[in-house]
Design an enzyme around this catalytic site. Structure first.
Site, PDB file in Angstrom:
ATOM      1  N   ASN A  93     -11.769  -2.300 -17.158  1.00  0.00           N
ATOM      2  CA  ASN A  93     -10.857  -2.558 -16.041  1.00  0.00           C
ATOM      3  C   ASN A  93     -11.533  -2.163 -14.737  1.00  0.00           C
ATOM      4  OD1 ASN A  93      -8.549  -3.414 -14.794  1.00  0.00           O
ATOM      5  ND2 ASN A  93      -7.287  -1.663 -15.389  1.00  0.00           N
ATOM      6  N   ASP A 317      -5.987   3.325  -1.615  1.00  0.00           N
ATOM      7  CA  ASP A 317      -5.980   4.123  -2.844  1.00  0.00           C
ATOM      8  C   ASP A 317      -5.395   5.508  -2.607  1.00  0.00           C
ATOM      9  OD1 ASP A 317      -6.985   2.027  -4.195  1.00  0.00           O
ATOM     10  OD2 ASP A 317      -9.045   2.761  -4.286  1.00  0.00           O
ATOM     11  N   HIS A 389      -5.285   5.402 -13.624  1.00  0.00           N
ATOM     12  CA  HIS A 389      -5.693   6.781 -13.345  1.00  0.00           C
ATOM     13  C   HIS A 389      -4.951   7.403 -12.165  1.00  0.00           C
ATOM     14  CE1 HIS A 389      -8.847   5.182 -10.272  1.00  0.00           C
ATOM     15  NE2 HIS A 389      -8.035   4.201 -10.609  1.00  0.00           N
ATOM     16  N   LYS A 415     -11.011   6.957 -16.064  1.00  0.00           N
ATOM     17  CA  LYS A 415     -11.558   5.848 -15.276  1.00  0.00           C
ATOM     18  C   LYS A 415     -12.398   6.372 -14.112  1.00  0.00           C
ATOM     19  CE  LYS A 415      -9.989   1.366 -13.691  1.00  0.00           C
ATOM     20  NZ  LYS A 415     -10.642   1.016 -12.460  1.00  0.00           N
TER      21      LYS A 415
END
Ligand SMILES: Nc1ncnc2c1ncn2[C@@H]1O[C@H](COP(=O)(O)OP(=O)(O)O)[C@@H](O)[C@H]1O
Ligand SMILES: Nc1ccn([C@@H]2O[C@H](COP(=O)(O)OP(=O)(O)O)[C@@H](O)[C@H]2O)c(=O)n1
Length: 650
Positions: A93, A317, A389, A415
């Site tokens: 991913n 993020d 994550h 991850k």
């Protein structure tokens, strides 16, 4: 499903060394692979996404080596397109591997297949494929147009001129194109259609390309000229900065949990846009300090974070961390311009809304925004993490509200940050617990009460819960060995503890639960696993600041395995029977010495022999035998240990 239970926390302070940045690690690996010469990479991130990139490079004929058990790698660049001309690559991913490799491979003149996990196949790549097709690349989306998996075939590449790419879905498309174009050797201009999102990530790309010798000319954030005849050359050694997105959890922990919490590995000198998370936190009132290679955050002077309304497009993020920080703000908060969340590891806007509601927040979800109204009181919840994550890391912060939280599938943090929960544990201080376990009438309740009073902590007499369950079951006509029936009684138990009184509904049962029938009934219902399970959360909810003293049989083994102090309190059976006799007589209840002795022996045997949560002295529990010790002596013994271990503040 695997899960991790985080205890309610008192606060957070301390220092954390950050793992390497994912964005920098995967970009540097690709640039080093395409460059002429050998690159030494220091402090590379060790995580799933980086693993996928390393595997892919190896499969494509790039030689790299890890130096022993360190995070230092040596990559021998191939000085142009990949030498291996066929390949079937699985990229998990990892968007930071998938998108840039797609572009580099499309211009490499080979036949390649690229695939990932099912979620990767739902994440768009059409705009990048479209841009590469303008250059002549032959790329098939083998399942759905616009999405992986991809099949790349050799093609006549026509570089030069202008390539157009959309910039409003994922900035990784532009990053991928820019990093791959030097492979053509021809000057090419990339024009961005639509408003470019996540610009700081493009800044990282440009900065790293420049370090590898290719200077891209940028006009605003709309057009980028990749020079002709440019070749990547190894800069020798590259240090990977700490991950600024990962820093956000610890900085938020400092802002929510008192702090200061310091992260080392990013600071003023960072090339990562996510260091600007610190500025966002500052707007919430947090006190921020920053050096060249560190950032520190502490709670606002007022103690409470301010409500906010922020455009977070530049830190997509790290912004997730603010959605959870909003739970601690003094009013409703709005996170704006975050549409890119919808095409990340999961639909992060939807996922965040669902999980924030579980802990009691009121959440309004829009196409590109979230509005979060903090709850009056956080609710304990089991958080689903959607193989994302950041969902897992963000929600660890709920524990700083003094609320326990369960993180489902906690390993998804691998991850980007395999050691995340260990690092969190080094800065977050759990609400301390003293667990006092031992056989009947050893003095647990008495000692627990006195110790709690001396420290000003809460107290939990867990045995009384089993006694109330037995009483409630008997009153409801439920047989004491009917596991499902008694568990249902336990799950819905309308019991309350008020100073010196125990209430079942409106009924004062303080004396009733001390009867012999309830004593023996309690130990019978306590062998039933479903009953114990039904009472577990209820017991854990007693853990609140500034601390808890809990007594019972399994406080240290099952209910609070992370208790800072565990005591096994015992005394000879004769001493205990004598005490219980005195106690009952004083309460005006009937008592017979021989039957008390028999009952204690029988209950001790049943408590010790049962398969679930048996009574036993744990290896990490301190033994306190009070056969020859009075109450004051026993209390002093416990308080001495509390002091020795620095468990209580002050
Ligand atoms: N160290 C001790 N020495 C003498 N008596 C004690 C001691 N500890 C407790 N007791 C008395 O023993 C009785 C039973 O104690 P309790 O706290 O109810 O035990 P438990 O909770 O372990 O069943 C109480 O009357 C208590 O005052
Ligand atoms: N944490 C606990 C507390 C009590 N119990 C059960 O509940 C019964 C009554 O607990 P209690 O602590 O009030 O008992 P006494 O020690 O006062 O006799 C015990 O005999 C145990 O069987 C338990 O299984 N686990």
């Amino acid at each position: 499903m695997a899960f991790l239970d985080l205890s309610p926390m008192l606060g957070a302070s301390g220092s954390v060394r950050l793992p390497g940045s994912k964005s920098i690690s995967n970009r540097v690996l690709l640039l080093a692979a395409l460059a002429e010469g050998r690159t030494e990479i220091r402090d590379l991130l060790s995580s799933d996404d980086v693993e996928r990139m390393l595997e892919a490079l190896q499969a494509l004929g790039v030689r790299w080596e890890r130096k022993g058990e360190t995070l230092d790698y040596v990559v021998d660049g191939v000085g142009g397109p990949f030498p291996v001309k066929t390949g079937d690559l699985f990229l998990g991913n990892a968007g930071t591997a998938f998108r840039p490799l797609t572009a580099a491979l499309a211009l490499s003149g080979g036949e390649y297949r690229l695939s990932g996990v099912p979620r990767m196949h739902e994440r768009p790549i059409g705009d990048l494929v479209e841009a590469l097709r303008q250059l002549g690349a032959d790329i098939d989306c083998t399942a759905n147009e616009g999405f992986p998996p991809l099949h790349i075939r050799p093609a006549a590449i026509r570089p030069g001129g202008v390539v157009k790419v959309r910039g409003d879905v994922s900035s990784q498309f532009l990053t991928a194109l820019l990093m791959a174009l030097p492979l053509t050797g021809v000057q090419t201009t990339v024009e961005v259609i639509g408003e470019l999102i996540s610009k700081p990530y493009i800044a990282i790309t440009l900065e790293l390309m420049a370090r590898f010798g290719v200077k891209v000319e940028r006009q605003d954030w709309a057009s980028f000229v990749v020079p002709g005849g440019a070749r990547y050359r190894s800069p020798g050694t590259v240090f990977v900065e700490g991950d600024a997105s990962s820093a956000s959890y610890f900085l938020a922990a400092g802002a929510i949990g008192g702090g200061p919490v310091r992260v080392e590995g990013v600071g003023r000198g960072s090339i990562q846009g996510d260091v600007r998370f610190a500025e966002a936190l500052e707007q919430l009132g947090a006190r921020i300090g920053m050096g060249e290679n560190w950032i520190e955050a502490a709670a606002p002077a007022s103690g409470t974070l301010k409500a906010f309304d922020l455009d977070l497009n530049h830190i997509p993020d790290a912004a997730m961390t603010l959605a959870v920080a909003a739970l601690f703000a003094d009013g409703p908060c709005r996170l704006r311009n975050i549409a890119s969340w919808r095409v990340k590891e999961t639909d992060r806007i939807a996922a965040m809304a669902i999980e924030l509601r579980k802990v009691g927040a009121e959440v309004e979800e829009g196409a590109d925004y979230l509005r979060v109204t903090p709850p009056v009181r956080l609710l304990p919840a089991a958080i689903d993490t959607y193989d994302d994550h950041r969902m897992a890391m963000c929600f660890s912060l709920v524990s700083l509200g003094g609320c326990r939280v369960r993180i489902n599938d906690p390993k998804c943090v691998n991850k980007t940050f395999p050691g995340y929960f260990d690092a969190f544990a080094t800065v977050a201080q759990p609400v301390p617990v003293i667990a006092i376990d031992g056989p009947s009438a050893s003095g647990k309740g008495t000692v627990a009460e006195r110790v709690a009073a001396a420290l000003g902590w809460q107290v939990l007499d867990s045995g009384s819960l089993y006694r109330i369950v037995a009483l409630a079951a008997m009153r409801a006509g439920v047989a004491l060995d009917d596991e499902a029936g008694v568990a249902a009684v336990a799950a819905a138990l309308p019991a309350r503890f008020e100073t010196g009184r125990v209430l079942l509904g409106d009924d004062d049962v303080t004396t009733d639960i001390r009867s012999e029938a309830c004593s023996s009934g309690a130990s019978r219902v306590a062998v039933l696993p479903a009953v114990r399970e039904a009472l577990l959360g209820r017991q854990r909810d007693y853990r609140s600041a500034p601390g808890l003293v809990a007594d019972g049989r399994d406080m240290g083994s099952v209910v609070f395995p992370d208790a800072g102090l565990k005591i096994f309190l015992t005394a000879s059976v004769e001493a205990r029977a004598g005490r219980r006799y005195k106690q009952l007589i004083e309460k005006g209840l009937p008592a017979n010495m021989q039957s008390l002795l028999d009952d204690l022996r029988e209950r001790d045997a049943r408590d010790a022999a049962r398969p679930v949560a048996p009574l036993m002295k744990l290896p990490d529990a301190a033994l306190l035998d009070t056969t020859e010790l009075d109450v004051e002596g026993a209390v002093a013994f416990v308080l001495d240990l509390v002091r020795d271990r620095g468990l209580a503040a002050g």
